[in-house]
Structure formats: C-alpha cells, structure tokens
Motif scaffolding. Structure first.
Motif, PDB file in Angstrom:
ATOM      1  N   LEU A 328      44.858  37.968 -23.610  1.00  0.00           N
ATOM      2  CA  LEU A 328      46.242  38.097 -24.052  1.00  0.00           C
ATOM      3  C   LEU A 328      46.633  39.576 -24.071  1.00  0.00           C
ATOM      4  CD1 LEU A 328      44.718  35.917 -26.296  1.00  0.00           C
ATOM      5  CD2 LEU A 328      47.113  35.349 -26.524  1.00  0.00           C
ATOM      6  N   ALA A 329      47.743  39.888 -23.423  1.00  0.00           N
ATOM      7  CA  ALA A 329      48.296  41.246 -23.429  1.00  0.00           C
ATOM      8  C   ALA A 329      49.795  41.126 -23.646  1.00  0.00           C
ATOM      9  CB  ALA A 329      47.983  41.957 -22.115  1.00  0.00           C
ATOM     10  N   ARG A 330      50.249  41.525 -24.809  1.00  0.00           N
ATOM     11  CA  ARG A 330      51.664  41.353 -25.169  1.00  0.00           C
ATOM     12  C   ARG A 330      52.434  42.668 -25.133  1.00  0.00           C
ATOM     13  NH1 ARG A 330      52.291  36.280 -26.541  1.00  0.00           N
ATOM     14  NH2 ARG A 330      50.536  35.080 -27.391  1.00  0.00           N
ATOM     15  N   HIS A 331      51.761  43.785 -25.254  1.00  0.00           N
ATOM     16  CA  HIS A 331      52.434  45.079 -25.225  1.00  0.00           C
ATOM     17  C   HIS A 331      52.068  45.765 -23.909  1.00  0.00           C
ATOM     18  CE1 HIS A 331      53.504  44.504 -29.417  1.00  0.00           C
ATOM     19  NE2 HIS A 331      52.243  44.220 -29.678  1.00  0.00           N
ATOM     20  N   LEU A 332      53.042  45.847 -23.018  1.00  0.00           N
ATOM     21  CA  LEU A 332      52.806  46.374 -21.669  1.00  0.00           C
ATOM     22  C   LEU A 332      53.715  47.581 -21.447  1.00  0.00           C
ATOM     23  CD1 LEU A 332      52.756  42.933 -19.824  1.00  0.00           C
ATOM     24  CD2 LEU A 332      50.825  44.194 -20.770  1.00  0.00           C
ATOM     25  N   PRO A 333      53.261  48.769 -21.822  1.00  0.00           N
ATOM     26  CA  PRO A 333      54.102  49.961 -21.664  1.00  0.00           C
ATOM     27  C   PRO A 333      54.181  50.395 -20.205  1.00  0.00           C
ATOM     28  CG  PRO A 333      51.950  50.571 -22.503  1.00  0.00           C
ATOM     29  CD  PRO A 333      51.970  49.067 -22.463  1.00  0.00           C
ATOM     30  N   ALA A 334      55.045  51.357 -19.952  1.00  0.00           N
ATOM     31  CA  ALA A 334      55.179  51.901 -18.593  1.00  0.00           C
ATOM     32  C   ALA A 334      53.903  52.626 -18.199  1.00  0.00           C
ATOM     33  CB  ALA A 334      56.375  52.847 -18.532  1.00  0.00           C
ATOM     34  N   PHE A 335      53.608  52.592 -16.911  1.00  0.00           N
ATOM     35  CA  PHE A 335      52.395  53.213 -16.383  1.00  0.00           C
ATOM     36  C   PHE A 335      52.783  54.435 -15.568  1.00  0.00           C
ATOM     37  CE2 PHE A 335      49.371  53.609 -12.800  1.00  0.00           C
ATOM     38  CZ  PHE A 335      48.246  53.975 -13.533  1.00  0.00           C
ATOM     39  N   VAL A 336      52.199  55.572 -15.906  1.00  0.00           N
ATOM     40  CA  VAL A 336      52.453  56.823 -15.175  1.00  0.00           C
ATOM     41  C   VAL A 336      51.147  57.222 -14.503  1.00  0.00           C
ATOM     42  CG1 VAL A 336      53.188  59.210 -15.334  1.00  0.00           C
ATOM     43  CG2 VAL A 336      54.188  57.491 -16.859  1.00  0.00           C
ATOM     44  N   PRO A 337      51.040  57.127 -13.162  1.00  0.00           N
ATOM     45  CA  PRO A 337      49.787  57.500 -12.481  1.00  0.00           C
ATOM     46  C   PRO A 337      49.471  58.968 -12.691  1.00  0.00           C
ATOM     47  CG  PRO A 337      51.258  56.279 -11.020  1.00  0.00           C
ATOM     48  CD  PRO A 337      52.052  56.637 -12.225  1.00  0.00           C
ATOM     49  N   ALA A 338      48.180  59.248 -12.719  1.00  0.00           N
ATOM     50  CA  ALA A 338      47.748  60.639 -12.865  1.00  0.00           C
ATOM     51  C   ALA A 338      48.087  61.424 -11.609  1.00  0.00           C
ATOM     52  CB  ALA A 338      46.239  60.698 -13.129  1.00  0.00           C
ATOM     53  N   SER A 339      48.618  62.636 -11.804  1.00  0.00           N
ATOM     54  CA  SER A 339      48.986  63.471 -10.660  1.00  0.00           C
ATOM     55  C   SER A 339      47.725  64.041 -10.015  1.00  0.00           C
ATOM     56  CB  SER A 339      49.901  64.608 -11.120  1.00  0.00           C
ATOM     57  OG  SER A 339      49.248  65.400 -12.100  1.00  0.00           O
TER      58      SER A 339
END
Length: 472
Positions: A328-339
């Motif tokens: 279960l995954a209910r909190h899915l924040p934005a993903f910022v790839p590593a530069s």
C-alpha cells in the motif's frame, strides 16, 4: 487518429502465473460450486497433459492426478485490466479499458515521442512480456476495427483509413464482435462476411437485430464516433498477492515482493511521481503484520526500493505463517531525478549518495543516518544539531576559526610531549546560564609525530592540555 488494441487472452491465468517463480508445472484455475467444480483456465503444461478449460475437476483429476489447483477469482480480470490500463497510460493520454479483456489506446500522438509504430509496438510487447502477460496487438483507424483485427491475427497494422472498408469487408461475421449472438444467427442465415451484411437493407437489420448492430457497424467502419470511457489513474497504489500456501520464512516472500515492487514502480512512472513511504502488509489467517518502509526523499527505482524493502523485511519478525502479501502506497509526492553531468566520471559500481544513504538506513536503522547542521551555541560539543529529512534547510554556520573534522565525544588529557603551538589562543566563555559553564583557551597544536591537534587549557595557561579533536 490511429488506435492500438491489446487483447489479453488469458488475463486471469497470467495474473496467477506471474507470481510463480517456476510456471513449468501443470496448473489450473478452478471455479464453480463445490458440487460442480470446473477448470476455468489451464497453463501450457496442463494443456499438454490433456486438461482444458471447461473440464470437470473430477475428470481432470482422473486424467492428471497431480496438478496445482488455484481458486478462480472472478474479480481478478477486471482488477488486472485496470492495472494494465494504468501501464498503457504511460504511452498514451487516451486509454480505454471499457471492453473486457482488452486495452485500447490512441498511438498516433505518441509517434513523435516513442518513434514509428514498429518501434512503439516492440516497446509495448517487451514491457508486457516483462510484466508477465500474454497479448495480441493490432493497429487500425478505429478502436473497434483494431479490436477485431487483433482477434483475427496478431500484429496486423492498418494505417490508411481508405483501405479500412475493404479489409473489414473480408472479416467473417462470427469474428466481427457483433452484439449478443448476432454473428451466429447471421452465419446460420448464410451471411458469412461483413460485406454481405452491409449489403442488406438497414431497416430490415434494425427490425430483426435491433439498433445496436447498426451502431456497431457504423463505429467499426468509422462512420460514427465511438464514445469510449477514458481511463484516469488513481491517486494511490494498492496491490495484493495471495501465496496459495503458508509461508514461514522471508526467502519465499522475495519473489512476490519483487513483483509488487515492479508493479509499484510501473504505477509511479505512469504518474511521473515517486514514493517516500509505503507499507508492506503480511497477511495471516488471523490478523496481519505491517512492515513500514520510509525514505528521506521520493524514489521510484525498482532495484533500490526492492533492496530497501528486503532489508526491512529481514529485520522484521514474522509471528505467524503468511498467506498473502499486500503493498500500500497512499502518499505519492512528486519525483525529481538527480541531476547528472554530461561527462559523469562516477564508477559503475559506485552508488549515488541518495541510494547509498537509503541502503545504510535500511541496514543500520532510521536513527543511524542523519544530517548535521550548525547550532548557535559556541561550545564545540553543543555547536551542532541533528537534522532528519531532506526538507530541513541548513542555516549558515556562524563565522569561527577553523574547526577539526574529528571532534572527540569528550575531551581527554593530551599525553604527547613536547608540543608546538601553531595558532591560538581562542577564548571561549559560555554556558553560564545552563549550569555547564565553559572557560577555555583553544589552541592548534602540532604533536611530536606531526599531527595537528585541537586542544584547550585553562584561561591564561599553556599546560595541562585537554585534547578535543584532530585536524585531517
């Protein structure tokens, strides 16, 4: 528009086979009432032994006494069809799972991103194969035509709408997905192909077969719009795998765990997001055990998430046998790839710092890895503070003379003699308000072995040195 239809001929069976590490043994899905149990689907090994869908369980046992029997879940096909609709959403913004057993998506707008149809089709097939689902794919100018062509021959592609009518006219009426039993009735009447059906008077067809037949033909040939219901991805992930038997050790849970993590990462890539906290629920006959997995920053790398979850699972004590695993995954924040730099010189075996940090937290515990920030207290032992998480902003440290990289937990007498004073003194007077008053003169000293030490003595004295740290 161009529409691709992905037909899933054995969706319920694939949903079971994908959780088995070895699917070479005979297996069948069994459903129906207790007095009339029948085989709903069989895998290749069971079919080679003579079993087939629709066979009574008693007859199947007489033919093959030993094969794995899995209870058929009537809700499983619809549930996995929604999952595959979410997967298809990463390739097109127009995806429909309206028709049972297939996914329809508009692909012409995706050619600029993924390449022409042969390239996109190969990509779809590779990903479906990795997910563990058998499939048939066809391309046509209308959604219904793509569905019909996929049922006729895998890989058919019709790009030009001008040739759609000629191609469909040669389709047998029993393979044209006509509503209800119209295909069988027309076959008995001597109407074998769609060309013959279209030549009949429409008024007569409407009186005999109803308006849905005419609407189906118009939408099939592109003479009327096809109102489809479009898929919208949910805002949370919830997947469950029944093990089929009781599991009492962590090793047997790794294969279904890898599948669940892979499905989670596929879902995250669809939403173009990441996950920072999720729950692995181990279900028992009575109750469940939750394994919480938390990260300092959002991630969606399948290898990293599996490694972290496995480490947490191995540290968890399972009190009772496990019969199912749920993620279960209910909190899915934005993903910022590593530069990354264009010419990155990082070794292939070297992990990026975020991944190394999460692995250390999983192995050593959440409290063992943290950030350090400056504090306003001038006393060295109180001049820093612990910071948890990546969102806390580290303030600039007050201007002070150089400090050693290695600060001892407690000052100890410096035994080395003689020593040379490199710099100092730095007077420190603080702590009178909290009962831990400190009055010291700090010096940078060079020992007889050439080491640079940070030590202090009583104000105005240069003896009885107390070592507090070492410079690198």
């Amino acid at each position: 528009m161009l529409w691709a239809c992905i037909v899933l001929p054995q969706l319920a069976l694939d949903a079971v086979l994908r959780r088995h590490p070895e699917a070479s043994a005979p297996l069948a899905l069994v459903g129906g009432p207790a007095q009339l149990r029948t085989l709903q689907a069989v895998n290749a090994a069971a079919a080679a032994a003579g079993l087939q869908a629709g066979m009574r369980l008693t007859a199947a046992l007489a033919l093959l006494p030993e094969f794995e029997k899995v209870d058929y879940d009537p809700q499983a096909p619809e549930r996995w069809q929604r999952f595959l609709a979410a997967w298809a959403y990463r390739h097109s913004s127009l995806v429909s799972a309206q028709w049972p057993g297939c996914i329809v998506l508009e692909v012409r707008a995706s050619f600029r991103l993924f390449g022409p149809w042969p390239v996109l089709q190969a990509r779809l097939r590779d990903e479906l194969q990795a997910l563990g689902f058998q499939h048939r794919i066809a391309l046509a100018p209308t959604p219904r035509a793509a569905q019909v062509l996929a049922g006729l021959r895998d890989g058919m592609a019709l790009h030009d709408a001008a040739h759609l009518g000629d191609t469909l006219d040669r389709v047998p009426v029993r393979r044209a997905r006509l509503p209800d039993d119209a295909g069988q009735r027309l076959q008995r009447m001597g109407i074998t192909h769609l060309a013959q059906l279209r030549a009949l008077p429409r008024d007569g067809l409407r009186r005999r077969f109803g308006l849905p037949l005419l609407e189906h033909l118009d939408r099939l040939y592109g003479q009327a719009d096809d109102p489809l219901s479009w898929y919208a991805p949910p805002d949370h992930f919830d997947a469950r795998v029944e093990l089929g038997h009781e599991v009492e050790n962590h090793t047997a849970l790794l294969f279904p765990l890898r599948r669940l993590i892979g499905d989670l990462c596929t879902f995250l890539s669809i939403r173009d997001g990441g996950v920072q906290r999720f729950t692995l629920r181990l279900e028992h006959e009575e109750g469940h055990t939750d394994v919480e997995v938390g990260l300092l920053a959002a991630e969606r790398d399948a290898t990293l998430l599996f490694e972290l979850t496995r480490n947490r699972l191995e540290r968890c004590e399972v009190p009772r046998p496990v019969v199912a695993v749920r993620l279960l995954a209910r909190h899915l924040p934005a993903f910022v790839p590593a530069s990354r730099d264009l010419f990155d010189t990082r070794n292939q075996q070297q992990l990026p710092w975020p991944q190394l940090r999460e692995r250390l937290r999983a192995r050593l515990g959440d409290a063992a890895v943290y950030r350090v920030g400056p504090a306003g207290d001038p006393r060295p032992e109180r001049a820093w503070q612990r910071l948890d998480g990546d969102r806390v902003v580290i303030a600039s440290a007050p201007g002070r003379p150089p400090r050693p990289c290695w600060l001892l937990p407690q000052p100890v007498p410096l035994q080395d003699r003689p020593v040379r004073i490199v710099s100092g003194p730095e007077r420190l007077e603080s702590g009178w308000w909290d009962g831990h008053e400190a009055r010291r003169d700090y010096y940078v000293l060079e020992t007889s072995q050439g080491q640079q030490a940070w030590a202090f003595a009583a104000p105005g004295q240069q003896q009885d040195w107390m070592l507090h740290g070492w410079f690198a």
